[in-house]
Design an enzyme around this catalytic site. Structure first.
Site, PDB file in Angstrom:
ATOM      1  N   LYS A  55       8.825   4.468 -30.340  1.00  0.00           N
ATOM      2  CA  LYS A  55       9.342   3.136 -30.038  1.00  0.00           C
ATOM      3  C   LYS A  55       9.559   2.982 -28.536  1.00  0.00           C
ATOM      4  O   LYS A  55       9.884   3.955 -27.836  1.00  0.00           O
ATOM      5  CB  LYS A  55      10.646   2.908 -30.806  1.00  0.00           C
ATOM      6  CG  LYS A  55      11.155   1.460 -30.775  1.00  0.00           C
ATOM      7  CD  LYS A  55      12.395   1.305 -31.650  1.00  0.00           C
ATOM      8  CE  LYS A  55      12.938  -0.117 -31.623  1.00  0.00           C
ATOM      9  NZ  LYS A  55      14.153  -0.274 -32.457  1.00  0.00           N
ATOM     10  N   SER A  93      14.214  -4.135 -35.661  1.00  0.00           N
ATOM     11  CA  SER A  93      13.510  -4.227 -34.391  1.00  0.00           C
ATOM     12  C   SER A  93      12.386  -3.218 -34.227  1.00  0.00           C
ATOM     13  O   SER A  93      11.599  -3.301 -33.275  1.00  0.00           O
ATOM     14  CB  SER A  93      14.519  -4.029 -33.246  1.00  0.00           C
ATOM     15  OG  SER A  93      15.111  -2.734 -33.301  1.00  0.00           O
ATOM     16  N   SER A 150      17.437  -1.605 -38.359  1.00  0.00           N
ATOM     17  CA  SER A 150      16.171  -1.822 -37.663  1.00  0.00           C
ATOM     18  C   SER A 150      15.075  -0.816 -37.968  1.00  0.00           C
ATOM     19  O   SER A 150      13.961  -0.955 -37.483  1.00  0.00           O
ATOM     20  CB  SER A 150      16.404  -1.863 -36.153  1.00  0.00           C
ATOM     21  OG  SER A 150      17.077  -3.038 -35.788  1.00  0.00           O
TER      22      SER A 150
END
Length: 506
Positions: free
Chosen positions: A86, A161, A185
């Site tokens: 990420k 997210s 998330s």
């Protein structure tokens, strides 16, 4: 779709090389990037991924020649296995932007602890994945790089997210992916994309090198195709880190690399709690409710005992979560001021003007919204009534949830009230977007682990574009019960289908 164990077996047998694995991912990424509706899961592939793969292949070849192959893979359990990262987790010498304009061009000076531990185990970082800006969002639409699409139906969101990591795994661009969680998330995009997503106990995975959003809630998580594919990287990443005072050891963490499902007798002894507050939620979609009831029936058929329990404190989870998370976000993001980090907009009119111009130009609308709300909550006239009350609610929630686990093994509930929604459908309705976290935030507030499992699909009505979309159900357990949760999830994976509906689609 290949699992990590299948890939490692193929690497040992010489049927595939790590270089081939990395090139496959890069080729898939490049081909998709030029398609009419690009997935936009990876933002970039790291330029040294192939070189690291070649070194892994050399180690494997040397060990094969010396007859020490098993010993090598015992020492480096993920040797040659590529993974997605990420865009808020530091990789030394690589760009780290948190999908924000304010960090455009920023290069991380060191590795996050989770990256170091994966690389020590032989795993190869493939590239950085898209996310909501500073991990603030539930759809990966709040990214300066544009939205990540859902690989099942590209007109739909991938969740957020950590939507980039989830989409990359679901689209077979990576074997597993790292995400981060503050309020759901990892589990939310895992549910939307039809893969597994684990949020570990707070502290089990070090936050050193992870850009902070809400420090008392943040946790690195793992997204993969199977529970075993989550257990393997978890086993090498977990444990105390001298750079993170909140880190903690995971009992039997090293044994996770040999994850087994529960026996029939063990499964029949399970006691499962289903919160009444979630069953009565008015925001839950009919398709999600149907899949959840099918999951509940599967547990009962296998002999587990299920009780509906009353936990009134859960009704306050969304409110207390956003009070705490946004307050911490406002504090954490104060460091992005044009002086210490990131881009600077300086018209030579003084420091106050520099701060205002830099932050106004660098932050997107959702980040600004959360900073404003967080500072409002922390203002002198409201902090006592609002922030402290939110902290009190969290403390009570931790106590009551911990008490519940004295009588039950897991909490069973949907991962989110709906399946994935269309791109643009909720992006201008922040309240509706926040309610996507209705069933997930209590986990972060309680600091317990939870895994979202792909439980079924929606009906695929015309309103859903005619495509059945994945629905996730989560198993939450007591603190440090990751092994139990993953074993139960492996039982689920072993069944492959639920009422004739494939749990995963190719």
């Amino acid at each position: 779709m290949q699992t990590i164990s299948e890939v490692i077996s193929a690497l040992k047998a010489g049927k595939i090389t790590s270089e081939q694995l990395v090139k496959q991912s890069i080729d898939t990424f490049e081909a998709d990037k030029n398609s009419s509706l690009p997935l936009n899961a990876f933002l970039e592939m790291y330029d040294d991924a192939i070189e690291k793969a070649k070194k892994a292949d050399e180690e494997i070849a040397a060990a094969r020649a010396n007859g020490t192959l098993d010993a090598l893979f015992e020492q480096k359990k993920l040797l040659g296995v590529p993974f997605a990262n990420k865009d808020n987790i530091s990789v030394r010498g690589k760009r780290l932007t948190c999908a924000s304009k304010i960090l455009e061009g920023y290069v991380a000076p060191y590795n996050a602890t989770v990256i170091n531990r994966l690389e020590d185990a032989g795993a190869i970082p493939l590239g950085r994945c898209n996310q909501d800006e500073f991990a603030m969002g539930s759809s990966t639409e709040y990214s300066v790089y544009g939205a990540t699409r859902n690989p099942i139906n590209r007109e739909y969101v991938s969740g957020g997210s950590s939507g980039g990591s989830a989409a990359a795994v679901a689209a077979n661009q990576a074997l597993f992916g790292l995400g981060t969680e503050t309020g759901g998330s990892v589990r939310l995009p895992a549910s939307y994309c039809g893969v597994y997503g684990l949020k570990p106990t707070y502290g089990v995975l070090s936050r050193w090198g992870v850009v902070a959003y809400g420090s008392s809630l943040d946790q690195v998580g793992i997204i993969a195709h199977t529970p075993r594919d989550i257990a393997a990287p978890l086993s090498v990443m977990c444990g105390v880190d001298m750079y993170d005072d909140t880190s903690a050891d995971l009992p039997d963490g090293t044994s996770l690399s040999q994850l087994t499902s529960l026996s029939a007798d063990e499964f029949a002894q399970l006691k499962i709690a289903v919160p009444k507050q979630f069953l009565e939620s008015k925001g839950m979609d009919a398709d999600v409710s149907k899949v959840f009831e099918q999951t509940r029936a599967w547990f009962e058929k296998k002999g587990a005992k299920i009780d509906v329990v009353d936990l009134p404190i859960l009704d306050a989870s969304i409110a207390s979560y956003y009070v705490i998370a946004l307050s911490e976000a406002a504090s954490n993001l104060s460091r992005f001021d044009g002086i210490r980090y990131g881009n600077r907009v300086d018209n030579g009119e003084g420091y106050d003007k520099l701060y205002v111009d830099t932050r106004s130009n660098g932050f997107g609308p959702e980040v600004k919204r959360r900073i404003i709300i967080g500072n409002y909550v922390l203002s002198e006239q409201f902090s006592g009534d609002t922030y402290k009350k939110g902290m009190s609610v969290r403390a009570r929630m931790q106590r009551e949830v911990a008490e519940l686990f004295k009588s039950y093994d897991i909490i069973l509930c949907p991962t989110c009230p709906t399946a994935a929604f269309k791109l643009g459908q909720k992006v201008d309705d922040p309240l509706e977007m926040y309610l996507s976290d209705l069933f997930t935030t209590f986990v972060n507030l309680s600091r317990i682990p939870s895994i979202s499992v792909p439980a079924g699909y929606t009906s695929g009505s015309a309103a859903q574009g005619g495509t059945p979309m994945p629905v996730g159900v989560q198993f939450a357990g007591a603190m440090f019960s990751e092994a139990k949760l993953l074993r139960i999830a492996q039982n689920w994976e072993d069944e492959h289908t639920l009422c004739g509906v494939p749990v995963k689609e190719a």
